[in-house]
Design a protein around this motif. Structure first.
Motif, PDB file in Angstrom:
ATOM      1  N   GLU A 155      61.405  35.083   6.553  1.00 40.85           N
ATOM      2  CA  GLU A 155      60.524  35.881   5.688  1.00 40.85           C
ATOM      3  C   GLU A 155      59.126  35.253   5.609  1.00 40.85           C
ATOM      4  O   GLU A 155      58.108  35.966   5.655  1.00 40.85           O
ATOM      5  CB  GLU A 155      61.138  35.990   4.299  1.00 40.85           C
ATOM      6  N   LYS A 191      57.383  35.994   8.860  1.00 39.51           N
ATOM      7  CA  LYS A 191      56.951  37.398   8.911  1.00 39.51           C
ATOM      8  C   LYS A 191      55.643  37.593   8.147  1.00 39.51           C
ATOM      9  O   LYS A 191      54.708  38.246   8.634  1.00 39.51           O
ATOM     10  CB  LYS A 191      58.044  38.300   8.341  1.00 39.51           C
ATOM     11  N   ASP A 192      55.572  37.015   6.955  1.00 40.05           N
ATOM     12  CA  ASP A 192      54.357  37.139   6.148  1.00 40.05           C
ATOM     13  C   ASP A 192      53.161  36.486   6.839  1.00 40.05           C
ATOM     14  O   ASP A 192      52.031  36.991   6.777  1.00 40.05           O
ATOM     15  CB  ASP A 192      54.567  36.496   4.774  1.00 40.05           C
ATOM     16  N   LYS A 244      51.995  38.903   9.908  1.00 41.18           N
ATOM     17  CA  LYS A 244      51.935  40.358   9.764  1.00 41.18           C
ATOM     18  C   LYS A 244      50.570  40.945  10.109  1.00 41.18           C
ATOM     19  O   LYS A 244      50.473  42.125  10.486  1.00 41.18           O
ATOM     20  CB  LYS A 244      52.340  40.771   8.349  1.00 41.18           C
ATOM     21  N   ASP A 245      49.480  40.156  10.048  1.00 46.45           N
ATOM     22  CA  ASP A 245      48.157  40.679  10.395  1.00 46.45           C
ATOM     23  C   ASP A 245      48.092  41.152  11.842  1.00 46.45           C
ATOM     24  O   ASP A 245      47.286  42.012  12.191  1.00 46.45           O
ATOM     25  CB  ASP A 245      47.087  39.615  10.158  1.00 46.45           C
ATOM     26  N   LEU A 295      50.062  43.020  13.315  1.00 46.21           N
ATOM     27  CA  LEU A 295      50.454  44.429  13.374  1.00 46.21           C
ATOM     28  C   LEU A 295      49.281  45.381  13.146  1.00 46.21           C
ATOM     29  O   LEU A 295      49.359  46.559  13.479  1.00 46.21           O
ATOM     30  CB  LEU A 295      51.538  44.717  12.331  1.00 46.21           C
ATOM     31  N   LEU A 349      58.303  40.603  16.684  1.00 41.87           N
ATOM     32  CA  LEU A 349      56.893  40.945  16.512  1.00 41.87           C
ATOM     33  C   LEU A 349      56.356  41.668  17.746  1.00 41.87           C
ATOM     34  O   LEU A 349      55.605  42.653  17.624  1.00 41.87           O
ATOM     35  CB  LEU A 349      56.087  39.675  16.241  1.00 41.87           C
ATOM     36  N   ALA A 395      57.547  45.172  17.618  1.00 44.00           N
ATOM     37  CA  ALA A 395      56.847  45.951  16.594  1.00 44.00           C
ATOM     38  C   ALA A 395      55.439  46.334  17.049  1.00 44.00           C
ATOM     39  O   ALA A 395      54.965  47.444  16.770  1.00 44.00           O
ATOM     40  CB  ALA A 395      56.780  45.153  15.292  1.00 44.00           C
ATOM     41  N   THR A 396      54.751  45.427  17.765  1.00 38.04           N
ATOM     42  CA  THR A 396      53.388  45.750  18.216  1.00 38.04           C
ATOM     43  C   THR A 396      53.393  46.876  19.253  1.00 38.04           C
ATOM     44  O   THR A 396      52.421  47.623  19.354  1.00 38.04           O
ATOM     45  CB  THR A 396      52.693  44.504  18.817  1.00 38.04           C
ATOM     46  N   ARG A 414      53.219  50.194  17.274  1.00 38.79           N
ATOM     47  CA  ARG A 414      52.131  50.422  16.323  1.00 38.79           C
ATOM     48  C   ARG A 414      50.814  50.630  17.049  1.00 38.79           C
ATOM     49  O   ARG A 414      50.384  49.792  17.842  1.00 38.79           O
ATOM     50  CB  ARG A 414      51.998  49.226  15.391  1.00 38.79           C
TER      51      ARG A 414
END
Length: 399
Positions: free
Chosen positions: A36, A39-40, A43-44, A46, A75, A78-79, A82
């Protein structure tokens, strides 16, 4: 005529690779909080923004590399989904006994097109390598995360950690963004960096604690279910492997090694199930193997210094002062045909490193104004383990 392996028909292992070091689990257990935090921190990426720099700290075998692989794979996926995100590239490099030049050169060669000549090992400077790195990053574009494992072993790490995060601000990059992820076993590594580097990095820190016995049991049951045949292990064997590893290093790697080695011992004895006794005997085999690996990771002269202390220990003359270690060390180096280090300070530095790594025990001796203040050292393992490892490594070096 019967073949050598004809009698080998069954094994306790259904999928032994699950217990090997290179295995990458689909799910990371007992590291939810660290994931977690990771991830934080990232996250930028993304949203097409500059990635944060991240530093991971923790002992070997506590999940730093596995979590990094898992998070960065997620990650990257996810990219791709997005529109705001740039294409994400991940570059990994192990910095053990490395220089800044060779580290930058390795990153350049990862970026070069397959049909292009590799960046040369000699003849160019670190500045030349860094300039080529920026050129290749600009050519590729997108967002780049540079993962530097064992970053505390990188010579002059300040230089790299100062330049890379500032590359975009200094005008070296426009089409590309870059972030650094450092992985270190040394909790004090950040304290060794200059103040300007600390100000430049402004990194997110994630600390990985050692696993306790309960966490290790969860991990081991997951691995055992995948790696071993049905009824191939007892609850007691899994619990013992977890407990022994928790008491020693808190390392999942050690717990998994104990289960694997226990299975191999059970197979040698034609046992149908891994029992507590197999884990007990596996402990000594794993311990010796891991110590040998740790010794192999040391530089040539660090090994000679360690062997010197082992010889002195074998003769019953420890704890020993640095000046006496130096005499034995120089004899060993001469016997091996290596030019010995000639300053007491260099031997002190190696002894300090070996003590920090757990090879030696250091004692402070204060005899007041008459006798002064100094350190003595003794071995924190059996001398035979050092002798066996050094002899094997000498044979390998001679090949």
């Amino acid at each position: 005529m019967a073949g050598l392996f004809d009698e080998v028909t069954e094994t306790l292992f259904a999928n032994k690779t699950v217990l090997e070091e290179e295995y990458e689990p689909d799910t990371i257990l007992e590291r939810e909080d660290e994931i977690e935090e990771y991830k934080d921190a990232l996250k930028d990426v993304l949203f097409g923004r500059n990635p944060s720099n991240v530093m991971l700290y923790g002992k070997a075998g506590v999940g730093k590399t596995a979590v990094t692989t898992y998070v960065l794979d997620e990650l990257q996926q996810a990219t791709r989904e997005r529109e705001q995100a740039d294409t994400l590239y991940v570059h990994r490099h192990n910095c053990n006994d490395d220089t800044v030049f060779s580290a930058v050169r390795a990153l350049v060669n990862q970026l070069l097109p397959e049909d292009e000549k590799q960046f040369p090992k000699k003849g160019l400077s670190t500045a030349d390598a860094r300039e080529e790195l920026y050129a290749q990053l600009e050519r590729v574009g997108g967002t780049h995360l540079v993962v530097l494992d064992e970053i505390d072993h990188l010579a002059e790490a300040d230089d790299l950690l100062y330049e890379l995060p500032r590359a975009r601000a200094n005008g070296h990059l426009d089409a590309a963004r870059i972030g650094v992820i450092g992985i270190s076993n040394n909790y004090t590594f950040r304290n060794q960096l200059s103040s300007k580097v600390k100000d430049t990095l402004r990194e997110e820190e994630i600390s990985f604690s050692t696993y306790d016995a309960t966490e290790l049991r969860t991990i081991l049951y997951d691995r055992a279910e995948k790696a071993l045949v049905d009824d191939g292990y007892t609850d007691g064997a899994v619990g013992k492997a977890a407990a022994l590893a928790a008491q020693d290093t808190g390392s999942a790697r050690q717990a998994i090694d104990l289960l694997r080695k226990g299975g191999e011992i059970a197979e040698r004895e034609d046992a149908a199930t891994i029992e507590d006794d197999h884990i007990d005997r596996a402990r000594e085999e794993v311990k010796r193997g891991r110590l040998r690996d740790k010794i192999a990771d040391q530089s040539l002269h660090a090994r000679h210094v360690l062997e010197a202390v082992a010889h002195i220990e074998h003769n019953g003359d420890t704890p020993v002062r640095t000046k006496d270690v130096m005499k034995t060390y120089q004899r060993i180096a001469d016997e091996r045909g290596d030019d010995p280090l000639t300053t007491l300070k260099s031997i002190q530095n190696h002894l300090s490193d070996l003590q920090m790594l757990g090879f030696l025990i250091r004692h402070e001796v204060n005899k007041g104004q008459s006798g002064g203040y100094y350190y003595t050292h003794e071995l924190d393992m059996e001398p035979d383990v050092v002798f066996e490892a050094c002899n094997e490594l000498d044979k390998e070096d001679a090949v």
